[in-house]
Design an enzyme around this catalytic site. Structure first.
Site, PDB file in Angstrom:
ATOM      1  N   LYS A 294     -42.401  15.100 -21.045  1.00  0.00           N
ATOM      2  CA  LYS A 294     -41.323  14.517 -21.851  1.00  0.00           C
ATOM      3  C   LYS A 294     -40.850  13.254 -21.180  1.00  0.00           C
ATOM      4  O   LYS A 294     -40.518  13.264 -19.998  1.00  0.00           O
ATOM      5  CB  LYS A 294     -40.165  15.508 -21.965  1.00  0.00           C
ATOM      6  CG  LYS A 294     -40.315  16.471 -23.096  1.00  0.00           C
ATOM      7  CD  LYS A 294     -38.999  17.163 -23.346  1.00  0.00           C
ATOM      8  CE  LYS A 294     -39.210  18.405 -24.178  1.00  0.00           C
ATOM      9  NZ  LYS A 294     -37.984  19.209 -24.248  1.00  0.00           N
TER      10      LYS A 294
ATOM     11  N   ASP B 118     -40.426  18.631 -17.959  1.00  0.00           N
ATOM     12  CA  ASP B 118     -39.240  18.071 -18.609  1.00  0.00           C
ATOM     13  C   ASP B 118     -38.390  17.377 -17.542  1.00  0.00           C
ATOM     14  O   ASP B 118     -38.586  16.202 -17.255  1.00  0.00           O
ATOM     15  CB  ASP B 118     -38.514  19.210 -19.331  1.00  0.00           C
ATOM     16  CG  ASP B 118     -37.275  18.753 -20.068  1.00  0.00           C
ATOM     17  OD1 ASP B 118     -37.000  17.544 -20.104  1.00  0.00           O
ATOM     18  OD2 ASP B 118     -36.567  19.613 -20.634  1.00  0.00           O
TER      19      ASP B 118
ATOM     20  N   ARG C 120     -44.930  31.065 -29.894  1.00  0.00           N
ATOM     21  CA  ARG C 120     -45.970  30.745 -28.910  1.00  0.00           C
ATOM     22  C   ARG C 120     -47.364  30.706 -29.521  1.00  0.00           C
ATOM     23  O   ARG C 120     -48.244  30.008 -29.035  1.00  0.00           O
ATOM     24  CB  ARG C 120     -45.983  31.792 -27.780  1.00  0.00           C
ATOM     25  CG  ARG C 120     -44.789  31.742 -26.857  1.00  0.00           C
ATOM     26  CD  ARG C 120     -45.080  32.572 -25.615  1.00  0.00           C
ATOM     27  NE  ARG C 120     -43.870  32.946 -24.905  1.00  0.00           N
ATOM     28  CZ  ARG C 120     -43.259  32.182 -24.000  1.00  0.00           C
ATOM     29  NH1 ARG C 120     -43.743  31.007 -23.695  1.00  0.00           N
ATOM     30  NH2 ARG C 120     -42.171  32.603 -23.390  1.00  0.00           N
TER      31      ARG C 120
ATOM     32  N   LYS D 275     -44.708  31.984 -18.856  1.00  0.00           N
ATOM     33  CA  LYS D 275     -45.683  32.359 -19.857  1.00  0.00           C
ATOM     34  C   LYS D 275     -46.266  31.136 -20.561  1.00  0.00           C
ATOM     35  O   LYS D 275     -47.340  31.202 -21.152  1.00  0.00           O
ATOM     36  CB  LYS D 275     -45.015  33.250 -20.933  1.00  0.00           C
ATOM     37  CG  LYS D 275     -44.464  34.547 -20.436  1.00  0.00           C
ATOM     38  CD  LYS D 275     -43.830  35.297 -21.627  1.00  0.00           C
ATOM     39  CE  LYS D 275     -43.117  36.552 -21.163  1.00  0.00           C
ATOM     40  NZ  LYS D 275     -42.313  37.142 -22.251  1.00  0.00           N
TER      41      LYS D 275
HETATM   42  P1  IMP Z   1     -38.294  21.463 -16.228  1.00  0.00           P
HETATM   43  O1  IMP Z   1     -38.061  22.322 -15.039  1.00  0.00           O
HETATM   44  O2  IMP Z   1     -37.015  20.903 -16.790  1.00  0.00           O
HETATM   45  O3  IMP Z   1     -39.324  20.383 -16.025  1.00  0.00           O
HETATM   46  O4  IMP Z   1     -38.776  22.395 -17.405  1.00  0.00           O
HETATM   47  C1  IMP Z   1     -39.969  22.997 -17.359  1.00  0.00           C
HETATM   48  C2  IMP Z   1     -39.982  24.280 -18.172  1.00  0.00           C
HETATM   49  O5  IMP Z   1     -38.974  24.294 -19.193  1.00  0.00           O
HETATM   50  C3  IMP Z   1     -41.298  24.372 -18.883  1.00  0.00           C
HETATM   51  O6  IMP Z   1     -42.247  25.060 -18.090  1.00  0.00           O
HETATM   52  C4  IMP Z   1     -40.935  25.095 -20.151  1.00  0.00           C
HETATM   53  O7  IMP Z   1     -41.030  26.477 -19.966  1.00  0.00           O
HETATM   54  C5  IMP Z   1     -39.490  24.753 -20.417  1.00  0.00           C
HETATM   55  N1  IMP Z   1     -39.353  23.692 -21.438  1.00  0.00           N
HETATM   56  C6  IMP Z   1     -38.941  22.422 -21.244  1.00  0.00           C
HETATM   57  N2  IMP Z   1     -38.951  21.722 -22.395  1.00  0.00           N
HETATM   58  C7  IMP Z   1     -39.405  22.582 -23.347  1.00  0.00           C
HETATM   59  C8  IMP Z   1     -39.656  22.448 -24.772  1.00  0.00           C
HETATM   60  O8  IMP Z   1     -39.471  21.401 -25.415  1.00  0.00           O
HETATM   61  N3  IMP Z   1     -40.122  23.570 -25.393  1.00  0.00           N
HETATM   62  C9  IMP Z   1     -40.355  24.745 -24.757  1.00  0.00           C
HETATM   63  N4  IMP Z   1     -40.144  24.903 -23.431  1.00  0.00           N
HETATM   64  C10 IMP Z   1     -39.659  23.833 -22.738  1.00  0.00           C
END
Ligand code: IMP
Ligand code: MG
Length: 167
Positions: free
Chosen positions: A124, A96, A158, A37
């Site tokens: 990040k 992230d 959100r 979302k």
């Molecule tokens: P990744 O797979 O670790 O890169 O994380 C990606 C997903 O984690 C994003 O699409 C977000 O939905 C969620 N996410 C990662 N960091 C945050 C944050 O600081 N706030 C809110 N959602 C996050």
């Protein structure tokens, strides 16, 4: 809550990203694929600043995390139009660890698009190699949990027009 990026800062950057994307695609038709979302607010603003013809698609993923650094990604629902031979722009809220992105890239490449690029509002500061994979990036932010402008904490916050850290 502490504001990390104001609504004005975000709007200015999203407008510039839209212009950048419009130049990059020129006359090409574009399929913009939003990851639900989290990306819905960003994508709604972004597409209104892209001047090339486009269609919008969405998919939804859930990530399950355990104590290890690996996460498992599951596709809850997928795009509904064929993207074979199309120029696809994947729109994410935040990158992230990059697990979600890696999984989605592999998934979408399997559908044989003519091209596949990535636009993320946020990155990040973790892995510099990941940064290079993002073709269009809004902002690099410190490694803290942020909410607002589509991003949530357990479903909340959100609808904030800005981006903030909790606590
Ligand atoms: P990744 O797979 O670790 O890169 O994380 C990606 C997903 O984690 C994003 O699409 C977000 O939905 C969620 N996410 C990662 N960091 C945050 C944050 O600081 N706030 C809110 N959602 C996050
Ligand atoms: Mg998410």
């Amino acid at each position: 809550m502490k504001i990390v990026l104001s609504a004005e800062q975000i709007q200015k950057r999203v407008k510039a990203l839209g212009a950048e994307i419009s130049v990059a695609y020129g006359e090409k038709d574009l399929v913009v694929v939003g990851v639900l979302k989290g990306a819905f607010v960003f994508m709604a603003d972004l597409v209104r600043h892209i001047t090339v013809p486009l269609t919008c698609e969405f998919l939804r993923v859930s990530s399950y995390r355990d104590n290890r650094s690996t996460g498992t990604v599951h596709i809850d629902f997928d795009v509904t139009q064929p993207i074979e031979g199309k120029d696809v722009l994947l729109v994410e809220d935040i990158v992230d660890t990059g697990h979600t992105l890696r999984y989605l890239l592999e998934h979408l490449r399997g559908k044989k698009p003519a091209s596949l690029k990535i636009c993320s509002l946020l990155y990040k500061e973790n892995d510099p190699a990941l940064r290079k994979q993002i073709d269009f990036l809004g902002f690099t932010i410190p490694n803290r949990y942020v909410v607002g402008y589509g991003l949530d904490s357990e479903g909340e916050h959100r609808a904030l027009p800005h981006l903030a850290t909790l606590s």
